[in-house]
Design a protein around this motif. Structure first.
Motif, PDB file in Angstrom:
ATOM      1  N   ARG A  25      -0.920  15.559  -9.939  1.00 33.99           N
ATOM      2  CA  ARG A  25       0.090  16.073 -10.862  1.00 33.99           C
ATOM      3  C   ARG A  25       0.022  17.593 -10.944  1.00 33.99           C
ATOM      4  O   ARG A  25       1.054  18.278 -11.000  1.00 33.99           O
ATOM      5  CB  ARG A  25      -0.107  15.438 -12.244  1.00 33.99           C
ATOM      6  CG  ARG A  25       0.817  15.985 -13.337  1.00 33.99           C
ATOM      7  CD  ARG A  25       2.272  15.977 -12.928  1.00 33.99           C
ATOM      8  NE  ARG A  25       2.779  14.637 -12.687  1.00 33.99           N
ATOM      9  CZ  ARG A  25       3.975  14.395 -12.168  1.00 33.99           C
ATOM     10  NH1 ARG A  25       4.759  15.410 -11.800  1.00 33.99           N
ATOM     11  NH2 ARG A  25       4.385  13.146 -11.988  1.00 33.99           N
ATOM     12  N   ALA A  26      -1.196  18.149 -10.912  1.00 29.53           N
ATOM     13  CA  ALA A  26      -1.351  19.610 -10.951  1.00 29.53           C
ATOM     14  C   ALA A  26      -0.763  20.243  -9.697  1.00 29.53           C
ATOM     15  O   ALA A  26      -0.142  21.318  -9.763  1.00 29.53           O
ATOM     16  CB  ALA A  26      -2.827  19.970 -11.100  1.00 29.53           C
ATOM     17  N   VAL A  27      -0.942  19.612  -8.551  1.00 29.56           N
ATOM     18  CA  VAL A  27      -0.366  20.124  -7.303  1.00 29.56           C
ATOM     19  C   VAL A  27       1.158  20.065  -7.367  1.00 29.56           C
ATOM     20  O   VAL A  27       1.846  21.022  -6.983  1.00 29.56           O
ATOM     21  CB  VAL A  27      -0.894  19.330  -6.092  1.00 29.56           C
ATOM     22  CG1 VAL A  27      -0.083  19.652  -4.840  1.00 29.56           C
ATOM     23  CG2 VAL A  27      -2.358  19.645  -5.855  1.00 29.56           C
ATOM     24  N   ILE A  28       1.701  18.948  -7.845  1.00 25.74           N
ATOM     25  CA  ILE A  28       3.155  18.832  -7.975  1.00 25.74           C
ATOM     26  C   ILE A  28       3.701  19.920  -8.883  1.00 25.74           C
ATOM     27  O   ILE A  28       4.696  20.583  -8.570  1.00 25.74           O
ATOM     28  CB  ILE A  28       3.539  17.433  -8.506  1.00 25.74           C
ATOM     29  CG1 ILE A  28       3.196  16.357  -7.479  1.00 25.74           C
ATOM     30  CG2 ILE A  28       5.024  17.381  -8.855  1.00 25.74           C
ATOM     31  CD1 ILE A  28       3.387  14.938  -7.993  1.00 25.74           C
ATOM     32  N   ASP A  29       3.042  20.136 -10.007  1.00 22.88           N
ATOM     33  CA  ASP A  29       3.484  21.166 -10.948  1.00 22.88           C
ATOM     34  C   ASP A  29       3.412  22.555 -10.317  1.00 22.88           C
ATOM     35  O   ASP A  29       4.309  23.391 -10.515  1.00 22.88           O
ATOM     36  CB  ASP A  29       2.635  21.129 -12.220  1.00 22.88           C
ATOM     37  CG  ASP A  29       2.871  19.873 -13.050  1.00 22.88           C
ATOM     38  OD1 ASP A  29       3.885  19.190 -12.815  1.00 22.88           O
ATOM     39  OD2 ASP A  29       2.027  19.576 -13.922  1.00 22.88           O
TER      40      ASP A  29
END
Length: 335
Positions: A25-29
């Motif tokens: 999720r952090a990478v997507i964000d």
């Protein structure tokens, strides 16, 4: 999961977690915060420039890395050789399996540089030399130009395997996404042509047919790095003729059991939140139906591209775990 005609189907085992992993999720964000345009809004040249602009030099140490150019069907093909233990080749020690690796990028983008972290990790985890292939890209070079380059690189690897400290009886084809498609198509092509014998395949979220007919294609086609619109953009550039989309060297999932049965054992890696998840799982089932031993590894809380997310700022713990799992499969099958 080891798949065989009597086991659970890979298509049933492949699934997504309730939510992507927090690291994912952090990478997507992070990627969304860059506000980069969709590839579908760019020309192939612009898309390549944007993709390459995100490539960073790797900090993953490998004993020897060497760039070369080999003769191809049309001009030269760039390759990059990774050797985690070059002294083994020099001192005449027992030879090792050798991996011929094909990068992803929808047949349109991607490069040896973009796959550098993946190949470095694969070499260090397995202890095997890796030959990374810089094949020709579409639309300037549509199907089957890139495939012919991959086949040529496999032939070169087989001829020069002694120099690499490798073993011509333990050649591995591997690749991710479009590279997974080209890797298994190369294995099919070498059967057709009586070329080098391939001992194992590593297919990471491969493109194997028409993914639009699968559930995951609709469920995860937006917001998880690879969109269905981009998938169609890639296909439209790769195939010059509609008829080519039905060629088993472009869509190996359409091959007969008889042809697939000639392929070596495989590890098929899928990602839960990937529109191509069910495409890869369906191919694993086709291989199993043809009595090809298949190890299916689904990582339910990650996205397409995760296998290459090995260094900051997009480093994922599960990417390292997946490389270790693939190395274990190779060691178990080839040693």
């Amino acid at each position: 999961m080891r798949s065989s005609p009597d086991d659970s189907r890979a298509i049933d085992e492949a699934h997504a977690a309730d939510e992507p992993h927090p690291e994912v999720r952090a990478v997507i964000d992070l990627l969304e915060s860059m506000d980069a345009p969709s590839l579908t809004d760019l020309s192939p040249e612009e898309a390549r420039a944007a993709t390459e602009a995100m490539v960073r030099d790797s900090d993953i140490d490998v004993a020897r890395v060497e760039d070369r150019r080999i003769d191809g069907p049309v001009g030269e093909i760039p390759i990059r050789i990774y050797d985690p233990a070059p002294e083994r080749a020099a001192d005449g020690a027992e030879s090792r399996p050798t991996i011929c690796y094909v990068h992803g990028g929808g047949w349109v983008v991607g490069s040896i540089d973009g796959a550098d972290s993946t190949c470095r990790t694969l070499a260090t985890e397995t202890g095997y030399p890796v030959v990374s292939v810089g094949y020709r890209l579409a639309p300037e070079h549509p199907f089957p130009a890139g495939l012919e380059d991959c086949y040529t690189a496999l032939e070169w690897t087989a001829r020069n395997v002694d120099e690499l400290g490798g073993d011509r009886d333990r050649l591995v084809v591997a690749g991710d996404s479009a590279g997974g498609n080209l890797a298994t198509a190369t294995a099919l092509l070498t059967v057709r042509r009586g070329g080098p014998s391939v001992a194992y395949q590593v297919l990471v979220y491969p493109v194997t047919g028409d993914a639009s007919e699968t559930e995951s294609y609709d469920a995860y086609g937006d917001g998880y790095l690879l969109s269905t619109a981009e998938s169609e953009w890639f296909r439209n550039h790769y195939f010059e003729r509609e008829l080519d989309e039905w060629n088993v060297l472009a869509a190996p999932r359409l091959a007969s059991d008889r042809l697939l049965s000639s392929l070596p054992p495989a590890t098929v890696v899928t990602a839960g939140f990937d529109p191509l998840r069910d495409d890869g799982a369906a191919y694993a089932d086709r291989l199993a139906d043809a009595d090809v031993p298949v190890t299916c590894r689904n990582y339910p809380d990650v996205i397409h591209g995760f296998f290459g997310m090995l260094e900051p700022p997009t480093e994922l713990t599960v990417a390292h775990e997946a490389h270790a799992d693939v190395a274990a499969d190779l060691h178990g099958a080839l040693e």
